[in-house]
Design a protein around this motif. Sequence first.
Motif, PDB file in Angstrom:
ATOM      1  N   GLY A 100      33.912  48.809  46.586  1.00 32.78           N
ATOM      2  CA  GLY A 100      33.056  49.049  45.436  1.00 32.78           C
ATOM      3  C   GLY A 100      32.539  50.466  45.316  1.00 32.78           C
ATOM      4  N   ALA A 101      33.120  51.400  46.074  1.00 33.09           N
ATOM      5  CA  ALA A 101      32.656  52.783  46.018  1.00 33.09           C
ATOM      6  C   ALA A 101      33.368  53.578  44.943  1.00 33.09           C
ATOM      7  CB  ALA A 101      32.864  53.451  47.374  1.00 33.09           C
ATOM      8  N   SER A 102      34.340  52.963  44.287  1.00 37.00           N
ATOM      9  CA  SER A 102      35.096  53.671  43.266  1.00 37.00           C
ATOM     10  C   SER A 102      34.428  53.497  41.907  1.00 37.00           C
ATOM     11  CB  SER A 102      36.530  53.138  43.231  1.00 37.00           C
ATOM     12  OG  SER A 102      37.305  53.854  42.320  1.00 37.00           O
ATOM     13  N   PHE A 103      34.994  54.128  40.909  1.00 34.92           N
ATOM     14  CA  PHE A 103      34.449  54.006  39.560  1.00 34.92           C
ATOM     15  C   PHE A 103      34.780  52.641  38.982  1.00 34.92           C
ATOM     16  CE2 PHE A 103      38.774  54.920  38.897  1.00 34.92           C
ATOM     17  CZ  PHE A 103      39.111  54.554  37.604  1.00 34.92           C
ATOM     18  N   ASN A 104      34.061  52.258  37.946  1.00 37.36           N
ATOM     19  CA  ASN A 104      34.302  50.968  37.305  1.00 37.36           C
ATOM     20  C   ASN A 104      35.452  51.098  36.310  1.00 37.36           C
ATOM     21  OD1 ASN A 104      33.978  48.344  36.415  1.00 37.36           O
ATOM     22  ND2 ASN A 104      32.472  48.902  34.879  1.00 37.36           N
ATOM     23  N   ILE A 105      36.539  50.406  36.559  1.00 36.66           N
ATOM     24  CA  ILE A 105      37.725  50.532  35.725  1.00 36.66           C
ATOM     25  C   ILE A 105      37.700  49.493  34.607  1.00 36.66           C
ATOM     26  CG2 ILE A 105      40.248  50.594  35.730  1.00 36.66           C
ATOM     27  CD1 ILE A 105      40.071  51.111  38.719  1.00 36.66           C
ATOM     28  N   LYS A 106      37.628  49.950  33.400  1.00 39.32           N
ATOM     29  CA  LYS A 106      37.537  49.041  32.259  1.00 39.32           C
ATOM     30  C   LYS A 106      38.788  48.186  32.110  1.00 39.32           C
ATOM     31  CE  LYS A 106      34.529  52.197  29.696  1.00 39.32           C
ATOM     32  NZ  LYS A 106      34.418  53.074  28.491  1.00 39.32           N
ATOM     33  N   ALA A 107      39.925  48.709  32.590  1.00 34.03           N
ATOM     34  CA  ALA A 107      41.184  47.978  32.429  1.00 34.03           C
ATOM     35  C   ALA A 107      41.275  46.759  33.331  1.00 34.03           C
ATOM     36  CB  ALA A 107      42.361  48.910  32.705  1.00 34.03           C
ATOM     37  N   GLY A 108      40.305  46.573  34.210  1.00 33.70           N
ATOM     38  CA  GLY A 108      40.277  45.364  35.017  1.00 33.70           C
ATOM     39  C   GLY A 108      41.036  45.456  36.319  1.00 33.70           C
ATOM     40  N   LEU A 109      41.153  46.654  36.858  1.00 32.31           N
ATOM     41  CA  LEU A 109      41.880  46.807  38.117  1.00 32.31           C
ATOM     42  C   LEU A 109      41.233  46.014  39.243  1.00 32.31           C
ATOM     43  CD1 LEU A 109      43.991  48.132  39.920  1.00 32.31           C
ATOM     44  CD2 LEU A 109      42.514  50.119  40.110  1.00 32.31           C
ATOM     45  N   ASP A 110      39.894  46.017  39.274  1.00 30.41           N
ATOM     46  CA  ASP A 110      39.223  45.313  40.355  1.00 30.41           C
ATOM     47  C   ASP A 110      39.585  43.834  40.369  1.00 30.41           C
ATOM     48  OD1 ASP A 110      37.934  45.136  37.927  1.00 30.41           O
ATOM     49  OD2 ASP A 110      35.930  44.944  38.792  1.00 30.41           O
ATOM     50  N   GLN A 111      39.684  43.217  39.188  1.00 37.85           N
ATOM     51  CA  GLN A 111      40.062  41.802  39.120  1.00 37.85           C
ATOM     52  C   GLN A 111      41.502  41.595  39.576  1.00 37.85           C
ATOM     53  OE1 GLN A 111      38.569  43.468  36.633  1.00 37.85           O
ATOM     54  NE2 GLN A 111      37.003  42.231  35.617  1.00 37.85           N
ATOM     55  N   ASP A 112      42.376  42.522  39.204  1.00 38.69           N
ATOM     56  CA  ASP A 112      43.778  42.395  39.582  1.00 38.69           C
ATOM     57  C   ASP A 112      43.963  42.509  41.088  1.00 38.69           C
ATOM     58  OD1 ASP A 112      44.517  42.088  36.960  1.00 38.69           O
ATOM     59  OD2 ASP A 112      44.945  44.201  36.637  1.00 38.69           O
ATOM     60  N   ILE A 113      43.295  43.472  41.687  1.00 42.90           N
ATOM     61  CA  ILE A 113      43.373  43.639  43.135  1.00 42.90           C
ATOM     62  C   ILE A 113      42.708  42.454  43.832  1.00 42.90           C
ATOM     63  CG2 ILE A 113      42.459  44.995  45.072  1.00 42.90           C
ATOM     64  CD1 ILE A 113      43.124  47.478  43.636  1.00 42.90           C
ATOM     65  N   ARG A 114      41.612  41.997  43.271  1.00 40.31           N
ATOM     66  CA  ARG A 114      40.914  40.846  43.851  1.00 40.31           C
ATOM     67  C   ARG A 114      41.810  39.614  43.868  1.00 40.31           C
ATOM     68  NH1 ARG A 114      36.328  39.950  47.007  1.00 40.31           N
ATOM     69  NH2 ARG A 114      36.300  37.694  47.202  1.00 40.31           N
ATOM     70  N   LYS A 115      42.591  39.433  42.797  1.00 40.88           N
ATOM     71  CA  LYS A 115      43.511  38.294  42.734  1.00 40.88           C
ATOM     72  C   LYS A 115      44.535  38.368  43.857  1.00 40.88           C
ATOM     73  CE  LYS A 115      46.769  35.884  39.712  1.00 40.88           C
ATOM     74  NZ  LYS A 115      47.468  35.905  38.391  1.00 40.88           N
ATOM     75  N   LEU A 116      45.108  39.564  44.066  1.00 40.58           N
ATOM     76  CA  LEU A 116      46.061  39.754  45.166  1.00 40.58           C
ATOM     77  C   LEU A 116      45.407  39.454  46.509  1.00 40.58           C
ATOM     78  CD1 LEU A 116      48.000  43.036  44.260  1.00 40.58           C
ATOM     79  CD2 LEU A 116      48.941  40.733  44.378  1.00 40.58           C
ATOM     80  N   TYR A 117      44.202  39.971  46.670  1.00 40.54           N
ATOM     81  CA  TYR A 117      43.482  39.792  47.932  1.00 40.54           C
ATOM     82  C   TYR A 117      43.176  38.314  48.172  1.00 40.54           C
ATOM     83  CZ  TYR A 117      39.887  40.144  51.496  1.00 40.54           C
ATOM     84  OH  TYR A 117      39.154  39.981  52.646  1.00 40.54           O
ATOM     85  N   ASP A 118      42.721  37.618  47.145  1.00 44.86           N
ATOM     86  CA  ASP A 118      42.396  36.194  47.291  1.00 44.86           C
ATOM     87  C   ASP A 118      43.637  35.381  47.667  1.00 44.86           C
ATOM     88  OD1 ASP A 118      39.754  36.643  46.728  1.00 44.86           O
ATOM     89  OD2 ASP A 118      39.874  36.019  44.621  1.00 44.86           O
ATOM     90  N   GLU A 119      44.772  35.723  47.070  1.00 45.13           N
ATOM     91  CA  GLU A 119      46.017  35.027  47.400  1.00 45.13           C
ATOM     92  C   GLU A 119      46.388  35.238  48.866  1.00 45.13           C
ATOM     93  OE1 GLU A 119      48.860  36.530  44.655  1.00 45.13           O
ATOM     94  OE2 GLU A 119      48.081  35.383  42.941  1.00 45.13           O
ATOM     95  N   LEU A 120      46.163  36.457  49.348  1.00 38.84           N
ATOM     96  CA  LEU A 120      46.470  36.765  50.740  1.00 38.84           C
ATOM     97  C   LEU A 120      45.546  36.001  51.692  1.00 38.84           C
ATOM     98  CD1 LEU A 120      48.255  38.587  52.585  1.00 38.84           C
ATOM     99  CD2 LEU A 120      46.339  40.203  52.586  1.00 38.84           C
ATOM    100  N   VAL A 121      44.267  35.942  51.371  1.00 36.19           N
ATOM    101  CA  VAL A 121      43.304  35.222  52.203  1.00 36.19           C
ATOM    102  C   VAL A 121      43.659  33.737  52.252  1.00 36.19           C
ATOM    103  CG1 VAL A 121      40.896  34.487  52.405  1.00 36.19           C
ATOM    104  CG2 VAL A 121      41.424  36.863  51.891  1.00 36.19           C
TER     105      VAL A 121
END
Length: 206
Positions: free
Chosen positions: A119-140
């Motif tokens: 969460g130290a990066s800028f807030n990406i309006k395009a929804g990158l955080d959600q996309d990466i979170r989805k990948l991460y959740d699948e891995l977990v």
Amino acid sequence: MQDEKLPRREREKRRHRRQMLAAALELFSKKGYHNVSMHEIAKRAEFAIGTLYKFFKNKEHLYKALMMEKAAEYHHTLSGVLSREGDVLTILKDYISAKAGIFADDVATLRLYFAETRGASFNIKAGLDQDIRKLYDELVEQLASTLEKGIRKNVLRDLSPYYMAVALEGLTNAFLFCWLEDPEQHSYEANAPVIRDMFLKGVMAE
């Protein structure tokens, strides 16, 4: 190998895109997102600014493409380890070690990855955080499934496999962060056995 089957023009296009992303990765990791311009990226990649805009409509689009590509590579590698058949403890050992291999020669990606996921990066309006979170959740979830197999075989304690997966991710990422801060003193690869021991045996003296 896949690129070799493509027409020459398409191969060139892909090569140019990789060069642009590599230049952006280097600059973003050193200076941060806000302190890098598209002109700087074009100059570092040795392309005209107009050529850069043919591939990426703006800096946000470029950043998202870079982070998603790197995150997908990261999760693909770890998912491959978890997909193997065999002894659960060996798979977990390989999983822990695999993280060292992913970032061994790519500290810039590790720095950006932590900036984004912590969460130290800028807030990406395009929804990158959600996309990466989805990948991460699948891995977990995949890691939890592997741990669940260990529980069924009485190799691991009967605890929540999901929380065990979260704990292992937290432990490995903490060691990765230490390595990022001081590579010489906190080698992740050298500490892999410590991570395995702490996760599988705990820290209480017997």
